[in-house]
Design an enzyme around this catalytic site. Structure first.
Site, PDB file in Angstrom:
ATOM      1  N   ASP A 225       0.769  -1.025  -0.214  1.00 44.33           N
ATOM      2  CA  ASP A 225      -0.229   0.028   0.324  1.00 44.33           C
ATOM      3  C   ASP A 225       0.414   1.779  -0.270  1.00 44.33           C
ATOM      4  O   ASP A 225       1.958   1.455   0.759  1.00 44.33           O
ATOM      5  CB  ASP A 225      -0.716  -0.477   1.767  1.00 44.33           C
ATOM      6  CG  ASP A 225      -2.115   0.760   1.473  1.00 44.33           C
ATOM      7  OD1 ASP A 225      -2.113   1.674  -0.027  1.00 44.33           O
ATOM      8  OD2 ASP A 225      -2.886   0.868   2.555  1.00 44.33           O
ATOM      9  N   ASP A 289     -10.954   3.724  -0.155  1.00 46.49           N
ATOM     10  CA  ASP A 289     -11.067   2.862   1.315  1.00 46.49           C
ATOM     11  C   ASP A 289     -12.932   2.356   0.762  1.00 46.49           C
ATOM     12  O   ASP A 289     -13.937   4.015   1.050  1.00 46.49           O
ATOM     13  CB  ASP A 289     -11.160   3.691   2.078  1.00 46.49           C
ATOM     14  CG  ASP A 289     -10.012   2.921   2.259  1.00 46.49           C
ATOM     15  OD1 ASP A 289      -8.894   3.035   1.804  1.00 46.49           O
ATOM     16  OD2 ASP A 289      -9.208   3.141   3.839  1.00 46.49           O
TER      17      ASP A 289
HETATM   18  C1  GAL Z   1      -5.274   2.264   3.439  1.00 47.31           C
HETATM   19  C2  GAL Z   1      -5.440   1.551   2.559  1.00 47.31           C
HETATM   20  C3  GAL Z   1      -6.662   0.190   3.711  1.00 47.31           C
HETATM   21  C4  GAL Z   1      -5.806  -0.315   4.661  1.00 47.31           C
HETATM   22  C5  GAL Z   1      -5.018   0.638   5.884  1.00 47.31           C
HETATM   23  C6  GAL Z   1      -4.851   0.565   6.404  1.00 47.31           C
HETATM   24  O1  GAL Z   1      -5.212   3.255   2.454  1.00 47.31           O
HETATM   25  O2  GAL Z   1      -6.618   1.556   1.784  1.00 47.31           O
HETATM   26  O3  GAL Z   1      -7.369  -0.308   2.457  1.00 47.31           O
HETATM   27  O4  GAL Z   1      -5.036  -1.210   4.044  1.00 47.31           O
HETATM   28  O5  GAL Z   1      -4.465   1.388   4.645  1.00 47.31           O
HETATM   29  O6  GAL Z   1      -3.490   1.657   7.487  1.00 47.31           O
END
Ligand code: GAL
Length: 473
Positions: A225, A289
């Site tokens: 990510d 998200d």
């Molecule tokens: C976001 C991501 C989520 C989750 C989160 C964890 O960037 O889109 O799905 O993984 O980070 O911190």
């Protein structure tokens, strides 16, 4: 039992699986030469079931009691396995094609991710309880197989630079071994930046070390990510070229390739469409998200329709986690879902039609019967897992309703008629408007044949609900 989510069953309530065996889940599976095969035959029916592969290749073994297939192929090639599952009520047979080659994730991966359920409070104990529920409530028998830990597992780097799990994960390898012993697969999360979105250590400049740690834990899946790589590295460097975007994902690709195990590579960077294939991604996140709110659920389909041609077996457009069952883990505490039952049918149907990876992300150990039944309809899951890998296309888009059409491998089509209104509405679709032939119509949620419809089809759709059908000759 603690109840999360809606108690009432809607008109779409799916029938429970029968006593006679039924083989479910993917019918095609990719594995690299010399990588261990991790595959459990998914089948419903009265237990005990006996699993057999009638033409078992000499490289493989199958456990007749669990349906776990194991082994290794040394060369590329295609093997069509004839699977038979029997119990005292009858038997089922189905083919499973194993492609030994370089492409993984030949159908959208299915499993569970910790983020919406637990956020930062994820722990070994909670993950194990969820995985146990996947087994006890039969979800594994419908093909759900990954158990993925999202952000929140990381502790600190030790003197050797090795990132250790935090105190909530006292025995990561033990957890992984247990997950694998159940025929499930194990996934982990990190960021190419110095920190993750939660501010925990990321893999920047430790790519090889982290990959080696995960190899030691036998991981099968990595969600990678962007997070702080964007603001700490990319924005500061000021180079917006495609090469610069690809760089952090290639830096992890290399050590992953060196691991003698197949690891599905799920990348989140939101602009990956032109280059995801070049960094060897299997999943590419397109949107932010997901939330258990009507607006994102009802509008995300139309936002991503234009990317349909970029999707193919082995590289899936990722519409993010399913928000069914308990929700809000990202806020630190799970709470009941804000979507109505019909909105959850809408959500599950759209995600299945889009052939996006399916990741449950609720506290399954506390899930109610509605949630479990929503996730256990094999005819709906088959739409998602269809080996052709085509995402549905948005054929009719009005302010009142949408009609999506997904071409399936056997030449039939799955059609979703989605009600965008707050009230019931009758929708009539002419097959010619969808450029498909009419024929026999089957209601997939109810698993019921509705008859023959040669030119058009009319359905009453519940508010924010869906009619999901398959049309065959
Ligand atoms: C976001 C991501 C989520 C989750 C989160 C964890 O960037 O889109 O799905 O993984 O980070 O911190």
């Amino acid at each position: 039992m603690k109840l999360f989510g809606p108690k009432a069953q809607t008109i779409s309530s799916p029938p429970a699986p029968g006593k006679i065996p039924r083989i479910n889940g993917t019918t095609v599976f990719g594995v690299r030469p010399n990588s261990p095969l991790v595959f459990k035959i998914a089948a419903t029916g009265e237990k005990p079931l006996e699993y057999k592969v009638l033409n078992l290749p000499q490289e493989l073994a199958v456990d007749s009691k669990t349906g776990m297939i194991s082994g290794k192929f040394s060369k590329e090639g295609i093997h069509i396995l004839k699977i038979r599952v029997t119990n005292k009520s009858g038997k089922a047979e189905k083919e499973l094609t194993i492609h030994v080659g370089q492409t993984l994730a030949l159908t959208p991966p299915m499993g569970w991710n910790s983020w919406n359920a637990f956020g930062e409070s994820v722990s070994q104990e909670k993950v194990k309880a969820v995985a146990q529920t996947m087994i006890d409530k039969g979800l594994v028998d419908h093909g759900w197989s990954y158990v993925n830990i999202d952000d929140g597992w990381q502790g600190a780097r030790n003197a050797k630079g090795i990132l250790e799990p935090n105190e909530k994960f006292p025995d990561m390898k033990g957890l992984s071994d247990w997950i694998h012993s159940q025929g499930l697969k194990f996934g982990i999360y990190s960021s190419p930046g110095p920190t993750t979105c939660l501010g925990l250590p990321g893999s920047w400049q430790y790519e090889e070390k982290d990959a080696a740690t995960w190899a030691g834990w036998d991981i099968d899946y990595l969600k990678y990510d962007l997070c702080s790589y964007k603001w700490d590295i990319f924005d500061k460097a000021g180079d917006t070229s495609q090469t610069a975007w690809m760089k952090p994902f290639l830096s992890m690709r290399k050590p992953l390739d060196a691991i003698p195990r197949d690891i599905v590579y799920s990348i989140c960077s939101y602009n990956t469409i032109p280059w995801a294939a070049k960094v060897g991604a299997n999943l590419t996140r397109l949107l932010g998200d997901n939330r258990d709110e009507w607006m994102p659920i009802s509008t995300s389909g139309s936002k991503i329709d234009k990317y349909w041609a970029h999707q193919r077996p082995g590289l899936w457009n990722d519409e993010d986690l399913l928000v069914v069952g308990s929700s809000g883990g990202w806020e630190g505490k799970a709470r009941p879902n804000h979507l109505t039952p019909d909105e959850q049918y809408f959500h599950m149907s759209l995600w299945s039609l889009l052939a996006t990876p399916l990741f449950i992300s609720c506290d399954l150990a506390a899930a109610d019967d509605f949630t479990i039944s929503l996730l256990s309809n094999d005819e709906v899951i088959e739409v998602n897992q269809d080996p052709l890998g085509q995402p549905a296309r948005l054929k009719i888009n009005t302010p009142e309703y949408q009609v999506w059409v997904k071409e399936l491998e056997d030449g039939t089509n799955a059609v979703g008629i989605f009600n965008l209104k707050n009230e019931h509405q009758n929708v009539t679709v002419k097959w010619s408007d969808l450029s498909i032939n009419g024929g026999k119509v089957r209601d997939l949620w109810r698993q019921k044949n509705l008859g023959k419809f040669t030119t058009e089809f009319t359905t009453e759709v519940t508010p924010h609900g869906v009619t999901l059908i398959k049309i065959s000759r």
